[in-house]
Scaffold this motif. Structure first.
Motif, mmCIF file in Angstrom:
data_model
loop_
_atom_site.group_PDB
_atom_site.id
_atom_site.type_symbol
_atom_site.label_atom_id
_atom_site.label_comp_id
_atom_site.label_asym_id
_atom_site.label_seq_id
_atom_site.Cartn_x
_atom_site.Cartn_y
_atom_site.Cartn_z
ATOM 1 N N TYR A 226 0.841 -1.203 0.000
ATOM 2 C CA TYR A 226 0.000 0.000 0.000
ATOM 3 C C TYR A 226 0.878 1.255 0.000
ATOM 4 O O TYR A 226 0.620 2.218 0.729
ATOM 5 C CB TYR A 226 -0.923 0.002 1.219
ATOM 6 N N MET B 76 -0.714 3.745 2.935
ATOM 7 C CA MET B 76 -0.609 3.346 4.339
ATOM 8 C C MET B 76 0.119 4.427 5.145
ATOM 9 O O MET B 76 1.126 4.995 4.702
ATOM 10 C CB MET B 76 0.138 2.005 4.431
ATOM 11 N N ILE C 44 -4.970 2.211 6.921
ATOM 12 C CA ILE C 44 -5.013 1.942 5.484
ATOM 13 C C ILE C 44 -6.390 2.333 4.962
ATOM 14 O O ILE C 44 -7.405 1.853 5.492
ATOM 15 C CB ILE C 44 -4.739 0.454 5.181
#
Length: 244
Positions: A20, A24, A37
């Motif tokens: 991510y 993230m 997230i």
């Protein structure tokens, strides 16, 4: 040999950060890792937040994670119905129970993402149904405007009676019927009781109808009779016979 939970957690955070990347966000590292997230449906756009679903999943590791369950929270929910947040947390709790003992954050994010997509598909389907229903209602109203009220014999007769009463036609017709003077011939022609008077006389005299003979020659010249409207209005059946 005991499990090194701290090392396992650090390794998972690094893997998640690469998956991510740019999405993230690490919120804390001590005493345990805490990070968030974002997830959203495909239609969601931050510039038009009314379209689609979106939220941020906040994960906090516990001392014995992944043997123990992580703490999961939902923040910044967009377009969630009142029941969505507790339902999503309940859904994630089932996924946690299925994955205890394994690093599970990626599975939790994927499961939550799928859940959001399903809820949004249901929302779109419901909205489409409402639009179709509204369209049908509008079309029905338009059809009624052109169709009007269905007419039956009873409703037509009721309307006709009310119309004639309101316009004075009924009163005028009644007045004309009273004032119109019928001629003797008209009275005779309207008297249906005379149609079978001769038959009654024959029956009273004891004659059988089967024995009555009709001379058709008496009726052959009826077409040549002058029956114009300017005949004597005072003509009465049998008057000529009385003069003889």
């Amino acid at each position: 040999m005991s499990r090194n939970y701290k090392e396992d957690q650090t390794n998972e955070v690094e893997a998640l950060d690469s998956i991510y990347c740019g999405e993230m966000e690490i919120l804390a590292t001590e005493p345990h890792h805490k990070f968030q997230i974002p997830i959203a449906t495909e239609e969601y756009n931050s510039d038009e937040p009314e379209n689609g679903l979106s939220c941020k999943l906040v994960f906090t590791y516990t001392p014995t994670y992944p043997d123990g369950a992580p703490i999961v929270e939902i923040e910044e929910a967009e377009n969630f119905e009142d029941a969505f947040e507790p339902l999503l947390l309940e859904h994630l709790q089932k996924t946690i129970e299925e994955n205890l003992g394994m690093e599970m954050v990626f599975s939790l994010v994927s499961s939550a993402q799928e859940w959001l997509n399903e809820r949004w598909d249901e929302h779109k389907f419901h909205q489409d149904e409402l639009r179709e229903q509204k369209l049908r209602e509008v079309e029905e109203e338009e059809r009624k405007k052109f169709e009007g009220t269905r007419v039956t014999v009873e409703s037509f007769l009721t309307w006709k009676l009310d119309f004639e009463e309101s316009t004075g036609i009924a009163a005028k017709r009644e007045k004309n019927n009273v004032s119109k003077k019928q001629t003797g011939r008209e009275l005779f022609m309207c008297d249906n009781t005379l149609n079978d008077s001769d038959i009654k006389f024959l029956l009273e005299a004891g004659e059988s109808i089967e024995n009555v003979k009709i001379d058709e020659a008496l009726f052959q010249d009826l077409g040549e009779l002058d029956l114009d409207d300017d005949d004597d209005e005072d003509w009465v059946p049998g008057a000529d016979d009385d003069d003889d």
